[in-house]
Design a protein around this motif. Sequence first.
Motif, PDB file in Angstrom:
ATOM      1  N   UNK A 146      -5.637  -5.485  -3.219  1.00  0.00           N
ATOM      2  CA  UNK A 146      -5.709  -4.270  -3.223  1.00  0.00           C
ATOM      3  C   UNK A 146      -4.769  -3.388  -4.431  1.00  0.00           C
ATOM      4  N   UNK A 147      -3.516  -4.163  -4.848  1.00  0.00           N
ATOM      5  CA  UNK A 147      -2.612  -4.222  -5.405  1.00  0.00           C
ATOM      6  C   UNK A 147      -3.129  -3.611  -6.704  1.00  0.00           C
ATOM      7  N   UNK A 148      -3.742  -5.155  -7.661  1.00  0.00           N
ATOM      8  CA  UNK A 148      -4.856  -4.685  -9.083  1.00  0.00           C
ATOM      9  C   UNK A 148      -5.281  -3.814  -8.745  1.00  0.00           C
ATOM     10  N   UNK A 149      -6.179  -3.408  -7.299  1.00  0.00           N
ATOM     11  CA  UNK A 149      -7.208  -2.597  -7.878  1.00  0.00           C
ATOM     12  C   UNK A 149      -6.889  -1.135  -7.624  1.00  0.00           C
ATOM     13  N   UNK A 158      12.248  -9.921  -2.184  1.00  0.00           N
ATOM     14  CA  UNK A 158      10.787 -10.184  -2.753  1.00  0.00           C
ATOM     15  C   UNK A 158       9.402  -9.049  -2.398  1.00  0.00           C
ATOM     16  N   UNK A 159       8.919  -9.216  -1.118  1.00  0.00           N
ATOM     17  CA  UNK A 159       8.421  -8.472  -0.272  1.00  0.00           C
ATOM     18  C   UNK A 159       8.460  -6.907  -0.407  1.00  0.00           C
ATOM     19  N   UNK A 160       9.943  -7.046   0.675  1.00  0.00           N
ATOM     20  CA  UNK A 160      10.557  -5.617   0.856  1.00  0.00           C
ATOM     21  C   UNK A 160      10.634  -4.676  -0.557  1.00  0.00           C
ATOM     22  N   UNK A 161      10.979  -5.544  -1.830  1.00  0.00           N
ATOM     23  CA  UNK A 161      10.952  -4.409  -3.128  1.00  0.00           C
ATOM     24  C   UNK A 161       9.544  -3.812  -2.927  1.00  0.00           C
ATOM     25  N   UNK A 162       8.745  -5.241  -2.997  1.00  0.00           N
ATOM     26  CA  UNK A 162       6.886  -4.675  -3.238  1.00  0.00           C
ATOM     27  C   UNK A 162       6.954  -3.204  -2.535  1.00  0.00           C
ATOM     28  N   UNK A 163       7.369  -3.032  -0.987  1.00  0.00           N
ATOM     29  CA  UNK A 163       7.031  -2.080  -0.147  1.00  0.00           C
ATOM     30  C   UNK A 163       7.335  -0.797  -0.458  1.00  0.00           C
ATOM     31  N   UNK A 164       8.544  -1.289  -0.679  1.00  0.00           N
ATOM     32  CA  UNK A 164       9.687   0.152  -1.150  1.00  0.00           C
ATOM     33  C   UNK A 164       9.110   0.680  -2.354  1.00  0.00           C
ATOM     34  N   UNK A 165       8.017   0.184  -4.074  1.00  0.00           N
ATOM     35  CA  UNK A 165       7.368   0.487  -4.509  1.00  0.00           C
ATOM     36  C   UNK A 165       6.093   1.156  -4.181  1.00  0.00           C
ATOM     37  N   UNK A 166       5.678   0.655  -2.764  1.00  0.00           N
ATOM     38  CA  UNK A 166       4.685   1.335  -2.662  1.00  0.00           C
ATOM     39  C   UNK A 166       4.709   2.763  -2.000  1.00  0.00           C
ATOM     40  N   UNK A 219      -6.415   7.417  -4.267  1.00  0.00           N
ATOM     41  CA  UNK A 219      -5.884   8.071  -3.844  1.00  0.00           C
ATOM     42  C   UNK A 219      -6.529   8.036  -2.268  1.00  0.00           C
ATOM     43  N   UNK A 220      -7.165   7.385  -2.117  1.00  0.00           N
ATOM     44  CA  UNK A 220      -7.416   7.416  -0.339  1.00  0.00           C
ATOM     45  C   UNK A 220      -7.398   5.899  -0.038  1.00  0.00           C
ATOM     46  N   UNK A 221      -9.083   5.829  -0.667  1.00  0.00           N
ATOM     47  CA  UNK A 221      -9.688   4.444  -0.106  1.00  0.00           C
ATOM     48  C   UNK A 221      -8.042   2.723   0.174  1.00  0.00           C
ATOM     49  N   UNK A 222      -7.952   2.404  -1.040  1.00  0.00           N
ATOM     50  CA  UNK A 222      -7.696   1.262  -1.427  1.00  0.00           C
ATOM     51  C   UNK A 222      -5.495   1.818  -0.620  1.00  0.00           C
ATOM     52  N   UNK A 223      -5.067   2.878  -0.533  1.00  0.00           N
ATOM     53  CA  UNK A 223      -3.997   3.096   0.069  1.00  0.00           C
ATOM     54  C   UNK A 223      -3.670   3.233   1.115  1.00  0.00           C
ATOM     55  N   UNK A 224      -4.825   4.032   1.566  1.00  0.00           N
ATOM     56  CA  UNK A 224      -4.735   2.923   2.876  1.00  0.00           C
ATOM     57  C   UNK A 224      -4.788   1.592   4.100  1.00  0.00           C
ATOM     58  N   UNK A 225      -6.353   1.292   3.232  1.00  0.00           N
ATOM     59  CA  UNK A 225      -6.334  -0.420   2.840  1.00  0.00           C
ATOM     60  C   UNK A 225      -4.759  -0.772   2.969  1.00  0.00           C
ATOM     61  N   UNK A 271      -2.724  -0.545   5.872  1.00  0.00           N
ATOM     62  CA  UNK A 271      -3.021  -1.026   7.012  1.00  0.00           C
ATOM     63  C   UNK A 271      -3.055  -2.792   7.088  1.00  0.00           C
ATOM     64  N   UNK A 272      -3.456  -3.102   5.411  1.00  0.00           N
ATOM     65  CA  UNK A 272      -2.691  -4.453   4.910  1.00  0.00           C
ATOM     66  C   UNK A 272      -1.288  -5.129   5.361  1.00  0.00           C
ATOM     67  N   UNK A 273      -0.364  -3.986   4.784  1.00  0.00           N
ATOM     68  CA  UNK A 273       0.852  -4.287   4.962  1.00  0.00           C
ATOM     69  C   UNK A 273       1.324  -4.101   6.400  1.00  0.00           C
ATOM     70  N   UNK A 274       1.208  -3.398   7.460  1.00  0.00           N
ATOM     71  CA  UNK A 274       1.108  -3.535   8.295  1.00  0.00           C
ATOM     72  C   UNK A 274       0.933  -4.741   9.166  1.00  0.00           C
ATOM     73  N   UNK A 275      -0.308  -5.554   8.667  1.00  0.00           N
ATOM     74  CA  UNK A 275      -0.587  -6.039   9.655  1.00  0.00           C
ATOM     75  C   UNK A 275       0.418  -7.414   8.967  1.00  0.00           C
TER      76      UNK A 275
END
Lengths: 763, 237
Positions: free
Chosen positions: B146-149, B55-63, B207-213, B216-220
């Motif tokens: 963030x995803x919901x945002x 599930x985590x990997x698929x979420x990341x793939x969607x992103x 397009x900028x603020x939330x995807x960047x956040x 960074x959040x996913x990496x962390x």
Amino acid sequence: MPPLALGRMILISAVLAVAFVAALAVAPAQSYFTEWRRVQEQYNAAARASGKSAMEVQIQQIWNPTLGVVDRCTSCHVGMGGIEPIPGAPLFAAHPPIPHDPAEIGCTLCHAGQGRATTERDAHGKVHHWFDPILPRGEEEAGCGSCHSALPVGAPDIAAEGKRLFERFDCLACHRVEGRGGAKVTAIGAPDLSGIGLAGFSPGWHEHHLGRHRAESSGPFLENYGPLDAREADAIEAYLRTLVAAPRISEGKRLFHTRGCRGCHKIGGVGGEDGPELTQVGRKGIETMLFPAGFEGPETVRDWHVAHLLSPASVVPGSTMPNLHLARSEAESLALYLLSLRRSEVAAAYWPPDRLRVEKLGEREFGTDGRTLFQVFCSACHGTSGEGHRYGELAQAFPAVANPDFLAVAPDDFIIQTLRKGRPGRRMPAWGAMESGLRPAEVEAIVRWLRSREPVPPPFEEVARAVPDANLGRETYARECAVCHGANGEGAIGPSHNTAVFAALADDRLLYRTIVDGRSGCAMPRFRDLDARTLASLLGFIRSLSAGDAPKPDLTRLDGLPAGDPVRGAAAYAGACFVCHGEAGMGGAAPAIGGRTFLDAASDRFLAGNYLMGRCRDQKGVAPSGGAPAPHSEDTSAPRAGGDAAAVADAIAWLRSEAARPVARRNLWQAGGDVTRGSSLYARTCAGCHGARGEGKEGPSLNLPEFQSAAADAYLAATIIRGRRGTAMPKFSLDQPDFPRLGAQEVRDLVTFLRSPGGTGHK
Amino acid sequence: MSFLQRSRLFRSIVRHGLPDSVRNRALVTFTNFFLHIQPVKVRLRAMQFTRTFYLGGLSAACFFILVVTGVLLMFYYHPSVPRAYEDMKDLEFVVSSGVFLRNLHRWSAHAMVALVMLHMVRVFFAGAYRPPREFNWVIGVVLLLLTIGLSYTGYLLPWDQLAYWGVTVGTNMAAAVPVLGDQIRFLMLGGHGVNENALIRFYVLHCVVLPLALTVGIALHIWRVRKDGGLYLPPKG
């Protein structure tokens, strides 16, 4: 990792990868195999077959940034977008001839739909929630209303007369109108007049035709052109202005403006407020329409409008729109007109002349004569000619405003104020400029037209020639005059006219004018329905009342009356006349003398003589102001010795200058009766129809503040005395089977009660 | 093959041989930027599909899909009141594969919200939030928000009736917060109404603020999974 697990993973990955690539491949295919590509390839095949050059297959569009138009309709309707058309095939054919260039203004402005779309379903707007689907076949004309928001309708009656004349004078022999006539059009090049109302025509057309008619020895100008008089030419011009190349809308619009629909509905901010504004009703979407169970016919926007027009309450439950009992063909015409009310915001550079004239230059699309205005705004409720109306389903009957008894007693300012303020609480909306968009001059035109509905009295010369009949005079006087002026002319509500002074001062012409024009500012109504013989008899009888009054006054004092000075006259009037005759002569304890009709009829000699020779009476309890000549009393048979003729002349000059000022003046005559007696009289006599507190039952309500402020004491008194024929309101000055006969004092008491805060009046 | 492997160009990029020994396989993970977020060693139990349902990997793939399609959509989209809706129509009717692009973006967005939620449920029932992973659970909650945002800010961009009223209702709900409600609404919309200010604000956030956040959040998030010894596995037996 065991080989089996690894192999399975590779397999799953491989399957997913193939599916992904397949999905990516389908995407471009989907945007390649489109409807418009197929159509354009079919066009190319047809073009090659007929030897025409092929088109480049691509999305076509009409782009007009000024209009905000991006219409890709020509991607499929290729023949309409600059590609060489192929007649016959619907998609490849050219647009039928219209006055506009579709390649410039695009498609959706007229036809609606979704211009940016490139699939048929989307482009025709037949998708959920698309607000403006394409106009169906047969309703295309409605699209004109998008820009042409104010097509001229003119004065429908005159235009209809013009149309009759146009056909009677055989204009159709040469000219073509809406597909008819024009047999000789090719022979002499007479223009097609179908759209002449918008294109405009030379004002000298009539002279041109007439000149040719006289000059030619043969040919259509001689044979087919009948000389017209100016009135006929005007009527034909009125008809020509309504020719806008959209005959079905014009017909609907004509109906709309002759059935009085604008009495309740605004278009472009002009109209009544009872019903919804219709400026953009043509855009009303089908999703907002409820079709009742058992709705006949297809459920389309047009059919909803037709059904609603034919029977409003059965389509919209609780609707207060009356059933106009339209024929189905009329309802269909009206429905198409309603569909054409779809005003778009378009750049001013593209505004058609009709819209510019109405929305920028402040002209009207309808005629501004009183007759037309009454038809447009009033006729739905008050009847085509002001005869009143009662709709079966509405409790309220709409009053007959052209009733001669009403017009005889209602002064202009009463009608104008009623129009401007309306009658809140009843269906009568306010017709002020703010509320209805109607201009003061138009309101006045309506009042003038109503006045024109009054009977025309016989001219004075005819009355002067008529042979008086003493009995007829006595009877008429007893019936119409005695209640106010006394059985022997001794005066009651109205002034006396049985003195020798009066007889000497008032000539027949003044009496005649006062009788037929009434006296504005007084309870004296207009008696315009008396014939010459009756009037002559009446004048004779009035003269006979003063026969016994002696001695004959000496009028030499009135000879050489100086010319008055209005500036000095203000002070003279305030000193001598104001106490009784009120501000600017609008009445008070004594009759009004400032009304324009009265001053026009009365000579300076008459006015001065009344004062100087002794007709003014003492007002009990009101002391004449000091210094000024004291008014003398009626019962002194000797002419008054005092009185400064120059001051009187000044006061008269001032009064005349005041009356000439264009100010609306209220009637200030006060009934001055007794409230208590009026109250019991009202309960016995009036409450049965008008309600115990004047709230109205079968008779109209009397307690509405707008009515109370518009109606003067004089209007109420005159209405009670005269009654209103054609309604249940009796003539109270005569014996009635069910009602008591009222005398002058009783009328005063009643009116005082009607005005009192404890009665039907308001503080 | 061995010649290629010995070439200077190849060695400058890849510094190990074929993953045919334990050492080389470890090196592949160590030296590859994209793989180094993985633990060096993964237990076979952790690779079972039913363990995580990916599930985590698929979420990341969607992103990832959302970023790619989103960037492509940005080529066609003006965040301005008169143009936004028209651009939407042009994407639908004249841009090659525009419908595909938009639908891909849309359905991936829906899928991502669902997957992130399911991921959270899975982690909860597996007890994977327990110490020492409790802070990663907190990061996960932030990522969910963030995803919901992103999902909500993207909703306004088509500038159709649905978008307009969706955002009107949503921001009015925020305005119902006691004391600070109106200020929150003002901050969200950049004004008092859903207009061009709100559009540009939502656009920049989306397009900028939330995807960047989120990046960074996913990496962390993944880095902490790795530091905590890979996936949480229940004790055997």
